[in-house]
Design a protein around this motif. Structure first.
Motif, PDB file in Angstrom:
ATOM      1  N   PHE A   2       0.843  -1.178   0.000  1.00  0.00           N
ATOM      2  CA  PHE A   2       0.000   0.000   0.000  1.00  0.00           C
ATOM      3  C   PHE A   2       0.881   1.230   0.000  1.00  0.00           C
ATOM      4  CE2 PHE A   2      -2.577  -3.228   2.093  1.00  0.00           C
ATOM      5  CZ  PHE A   2      -3.754  -3.115   1.382  1.00  0.00           C
ATOM      6  N   LEU A   3       0.634   2.124  -0.961  1.00  0.00           N
ATOM      7  CA  LEU A   3       1.342   3.401  -0.950  1.00  0.00           C
ATOM      8  C   LEU A   3       0.709   4.294   0.105  1.00  0.00           C
ATOM      9  CD1 LEU A   3       1.864   4.342  -4.700  1.00  0.00           C
ATOM     10  CD2 LEU A   3       3.617   3.811  -3.007  1.00  0.00           C
ATOM     11  N   THR A   4       1.558   5.008   0.826  1.00  0.00           N
ATOM     12  CA  THR A   4       1.122   5.865   1.916  1.00  0.00           C
ATOM     13  C   THR A   4       1.786   7.225   1.791  1.00  0.00           C
ATOM     14  OG1 THR A   4       0.923   3.943   3.355  1.00  0.00           O
ATOM     15  CG2 THR A   4       1.055   6.065   4.434  1.00  0.00           C
ATOM     16  N   ARG A   5       1.061   8.264   2.209  1.00  0.00           N
ATOM     17  CA  ARG A   5       1.628   9.616   2.290  1.00  0.00           C
ATOM     18  C   ARG A   5       1.503  10.092   3.722  1.00  0.00           C
ATOM     19  NH1 ARG A   5      -1.466  12.942  -1.217  1.00  0.00           N
ATOM     20  NH2 ARG A   5      -2.884  13.379   0.486  1.00  0.00           N
ATOM     21  N   LEU A   6       2.594  10.615   4.255  1.00  0.00           N
ATOM     22  CA  LEU A   6       2.608  11.179   5.592  1.00  0.00           C
ATOM     23  C   LEU A   6       3.149  12.597   5.494  1.00  0.00           C
ATOM     24  CD1 LEU A   6       3.808   9.445   8.806  1.00  0.00           C
ATOM     25  CD2 LEU A   6       4.589  11.753   8.286  1.00  0.00           C
ATOM     26  N   HIS A  31      19.168   7.481   2.646  1.00  0.00           N
ATOM     27  CA  HIS A  31      18.353   6.545   3.424  1.00  0.00           C
ATOM     28  C   HIS A  31      17.023   6.272   2.724  1.00  0.00           C
ATOM     29  CE1 HIS A  31      17.067   4.418   6.978  1.00  0.00           C
ATOM     30  NE2 HIS A  31      15.998   5.174   7.059  1.00  0.00           N
ATOM     31  N   ASN A  32      16.360   7.329   2.261  1.00  0.00           N
ATOM     32  CA  ASN A  32      15.063   7.167   1.612  1.00  0.00           C
ATOM     33  C   ASN A  32      15.174   6.377   0.309  1.00  0.00           C
ATOM     34  OD1 ASN A  32      14.114   8.709   3.691  1.00  0.00           O
ATOM     35  ND2 ASN A  32      13.534  10.458   2.440  1.00  0.00           N
ATOM     36  N   GLN A  33      16.226   6.628  -0.443  1.00  0.00           N
ATOM     37  CA  GLN A  33      16.407   5.910  -1.702  1.00  0.00           C
ATOM     38  C   GLN A  33      16.517   4.410  -1.451  1.00  0.00           C
ATOM     39  OE1 GLN A  33      19.773   7.205  -4.030  1.00  0.00           O
ATOM     40  NE2 GLN A  33      18.866   6.413  -5.904  1.00  0.00           N
ATOM     41  N   ALA A  34      17.224   4.029  -0.393  1.00  0.00           N
ATOM     42  CA  ALA A  34      17.372   2.611  -0.065  1.00  0.00           C
ATOM     43  C   ALA A  34      16.028   1.973   0.303  1.00  0.00           C
ATOM     44  CB  ALA A  34      18.363   2.447   1.082  1.00  0.00           C
ATOM     45  N   LEU A  35      15.089   2.785   0.805  1.00  0.00           N
ATOM     46  CA  LEU A  35      13.774   2.284   1.217  1.00  0.00           C
ATOM     47  C   LEU A  35      12.681   2.567   0.182  1.00  0.00           C
ATOM     48  CD1 LEU A  35      13.839   3.382   4.971  1.00  0.00           C
ATOM     49  CD2 LEU A  35      14.108   1.057   4.062  1.00  0.00           C
ATOM     50  N   ASP A  36      13.040   3.141  -0.962  1.00  0.00           N
ATOM     51  CA  ASP A  36      12.057   3.539  -1.983  1.00  0.00           C
ATOM     52  C   ASP A  36      11.029   4.528  -1.423  1.00  0.00           C
ATOM     53  OD1 ASP A  36      13.171   2.011  -4.063  1.00  0.00           O
ATOM     54  OD2 ASP A  36      12.147   0.213  -3.317  1.00  0.00           O
ATOM     55  N   VAL A  37      11.494   5.408  -0.548  1.00  0.00           N
ATOM     56  CA  VAL A  37      10.653   6.477  -0.011  1.00  0.00           C
ATOM     57  C   VAL A  37      10.991   7.747  -0.768  1.00  0.00           C
ATOM     58  CG1 VAL A  37      10.186   7.917   2.036  1.00  0.00           C
ATOM     59  CG2 VAL A  37      10.398   5.430   2.263  1.00  0.00           C
ATOM     60  N   SER A  55       5.882   2.760   0.671  1.00  0.00           N
ATOM     61  CA  SER A  55       5.118   1.694   1.304  1.00  0.00           C
ATOM     62  C   SER A  55       4.810   2.098   2.745  1.00  0.00           C
ATOM     63  CB  SER A  55       5.908   0.383   1.284  1.00  0.00           C
ATOM     64  OG  SER A  55       6.974   0.431   2.210  1.00  0.00           O
ATOM     65  N   ARG A  56       3.709   1.611   3.243  1.00  0.00           N
ATOM     66  CA  ARG A  56       3.297   1.940   4.612  1.00  0.00           C
ATOM     67  C   ARG A  56       4.422   1.601   5.598  1.00  0.00           C
ATOM     68  NH1 ARG A  56      -1.574  -1.423   6.325  1.00  0.00           N
ATOM     69  NH2 ARG A  56      -2.407  -0.397   4.484  1.00  0.00           N
ATOM     70  N   THR A  57       5.011   0.437   5.436  1.00  0.00           N
ATOM     71  CA  THR A  57       6.071  -0.003   6.351  1.00  0.00           C
ATOM     72  C   THR A  57       7.261   0.944   6.315  1.00  0.00           C
ATOM     73  OG1 THR A  57       5.395  -2.300   6.110  1.00  0.00           O
ATOM     74  CG2 THR A  57       7.647  -1.903   6.884  1.00  0.00           C
ATOM     75  N   ARG A  81      -2.318   9.065   4.987  1.00  0.00           N
ATOM     76  CA  ARG A  81      -3.348   8.381   4.205  1.00  0.00           C
ATOM     77  C   ARG A  81      -2.748   7.465   3.164  1.00  0.00           C
ATOM     78  NH1 ARG A  81      -6.779  12.886   1.702  1.00  0.00           N
ATOM     79  NH2 ARG A  81      -6.268  13.846   3.652  1.00  0.00           N
ATOM     80  N   GLU A  82      -3.562   6.523   2.736  1.00  0.00           N
ATOM     81  CA  GLU A  82      -3.189   5.688   1.600  1.00  0.00           C
ATOM     82  C   GLU A  82      -3.417   6.502   0.336  1.00  0.00           C
ATOM     83  OE1 GLU A  82      -5.383   2.032   1.844  1.00  0.00           O
ATOM     84  OE2 GLU A  82      -4.203   1.337   3.544  1.00  0.00           O
TER      85      GLU A  82
END
Length: 140
Positions: A2-6, A31-37, A55-57, A81-82
């Motif tokens: 699930f894609l999430t936006r915070l 850090h974000n690039q490694a997590l696909d954030v 991703s939510r995680t 939110r998703e």
């Protein structure tokens, strides 16, 4: 997945300077690039406003890291939110410092020309970040 936006706001602890912010942005990008954030950061002398997407995680992992970072205080989640698609997919962390060019946008999305994300709704903060992304280069 699930894609999430915070979207969150925080207050900058005393002793911050531009080099500290540049180090944070550089570290966040790696850090974000490694997590696909992906996301966007808006900064001025007093506050951070940031949107994280992924991703939510992984978004939750990054946010937990921010919550434990002593350089931030008064951290408040403005929106969570998703989502069906990312808006900041071109950046692991886009960065927009406050400037005289951004003041009209602050007035448009909040009650004053001064940047204070605590005085914005989650939706207004998100819309401000969407407008600011048009002022940045397309890859960061």
């Amino acid at each position: 997945m699930f894609l999430t936006r915070l979207v969150y706001a925080s207050t900058i602890e005393k002793g911050f300077d531009l080099s500290t912010v540049e180090n944070i942005v550089y570290s966040a990008r790696e850090h974000n690039q490694a997590l696909d954030v992906t996301g966007m950061l808006c900064f001025d002398r007093n506050f951070f406003l940031q949107c994280l997407e992924g991703s939510r995680t992984n978004v939750n992992l990054v946010y937990q890291r921010i919550l434990n970072d002593k350089r931030h205080s008064k951290i408040i989640m403005l929106d969570y939110r998703e989502i069906s698609a990312r808006e900041f997919s071109q950046w692991s962390m886009g960065y927009s410092p406050s400037s005289s060019l951004t003041a009209p946008l602050y007035l448009r999305y909040s009650g004053a020309k001064e940047f204070n994300p605590y005085e914005m709704s989650g939706e207004s903060a998100y819309q401000l970040l969407l407008q600011l992304k048009h002022t940045l280069p397309s890859v960061s």
